[in-house]
Design a protein around this motif. Sequence first.
Motif, PDB file in Angstrom:
ATOM      1  N   PHE A 128      61.663  46.521  64.118  1.00  0.00           N
ATOM      2  CA  PHE A 128      61.953  45.457  63.165  1.00  0.00           C
ATOM      3  C   PHE A 128      62.493  44.253  63.912  1.00  0.00           C
ATOM      4  N   VAL A 129      62.038  43.092  63.527  1.00  0.00           N
ATOM      5  CA  VAL A 129      62.643  41.846  63.982  1.00  0.00           C
ATOM      6  C   VAL A 129      63.268  41.235  62.746  1.00  0.00           C
ATOM      7  N   THR A 130      64.546  40.897  62.854  1.00  0.00           N
ATOM      8  CA  THR A 130      65.269  40.355  61.709  1.00  0.00           C
ATOM      9  C   THR A 130      65.590  38.890  61.938  1.00  0.00           C
ATOM     10  N   ALA A 131      66.223  38.281  60.948  1.00  0.00           N
ATOM     11  CA  ALA A 131      66.641  36.886  61.069  1.00  0.00           C
ATOM     12  C   ALA A 131      67.598  36.706  62.245  1.00  0.00           C
ATOM     13  N   ALA A 132      68.419  37.708  62.515  1.00  0.00           N
ATOM     14  CA  ALA A 132      69.282  37.711  63.697  1.00  0.00           C
ATOM     15  C   ALA A 132      68.561  38.525  64.762  1.00  0.00           C
ATOM     16  N   ALA A 133      67.864  37.847  65.665  1.00  0.00           N
ATOM     17  CA  ALA A 133      66.989  38.526  66.628  1.00  0.00           C
ATOM     18  C   ALA A 133      67.731  39.544  67.495  1.00  0.00           C
ATOM     19  N   THR A 134      69.042  39.390  67.655  1.00  0.00           N
ATOM     20  CA  THR A 134      69.789  40.327  68.485  1.00  0.00           C
ATOM     21  C   THR A 134      70.016  41.650  67.787  1.00  0.00           C
ATOM     22  N   ALA A 135      69.777  41.719  66.496  1.00  0.00           N
ATOM     23  CA  ALA A 135      70.027  42.943  65.743  1.00  0.00           C
ATOM     24  C   ALA A 135      68.742  43.716  65.484  1.00  0.00           C
ATOM     25  N   GLY A 136      67.770  43.605  66.392  1.00  0.00           N
ATOM     26  CA  GLY A 136      66.523  44.324  66.225  1.00  0.00           C
ATOM     27  C   GLY A 136      66.753  45.827  66.256  1.00  0.00           C
TER      28      GLY A 136
END
Length: 165
Positions: A128-136
């Motif tokens: 998953f790639v989320t709006a906060a890229a660091t929280a993949g």
Amino acid sequence: MPEPSKRLELADVGEWKRVSPKYVLVEIVGTIVNAVVVCGGASLLWLLLDATWAMWVGIVVLVLSIINLIFEPRRVRSIGYLLRADDLLFRRGILFQRFVAVPYGRMQLIDITRGPVARWLGLADLKFVTAAATAGVSIPGLAEADAESLRDRLVELAESRRAGL
């Protein structure tokens, strides 16, 4: 006096889904390949350049790889995910545990990847790639059919949640 907030017990939120038991083999093969490459390189340095330090590096890597192989089945069993009403909850780890809640509306990309060993075993990783890229988040070791149906379900949920924003 205010009442202390009640802590959410993650064991009580629903039934966790685990990754395929065949994923242990993927991890074991990866650990063995890594150990062979590093120990082989260290052995070459030791034999060709008479670098004694390389021998010690090879021994340390070999011992750590054996320890890793012993704990690999337990590490794989610790990986799980849970679909809740508003988010996907992901967990992994034995000593250092990680719990991540990914809101459906924040999911921007859901990707399925398959390495050679995983493909041979019929497994896939869902990333998953989320709006906060660091929280993949990546859920490894899912059966290919499960990964595809979960991807489709999550895309559907993500689109419905984003439409409400």
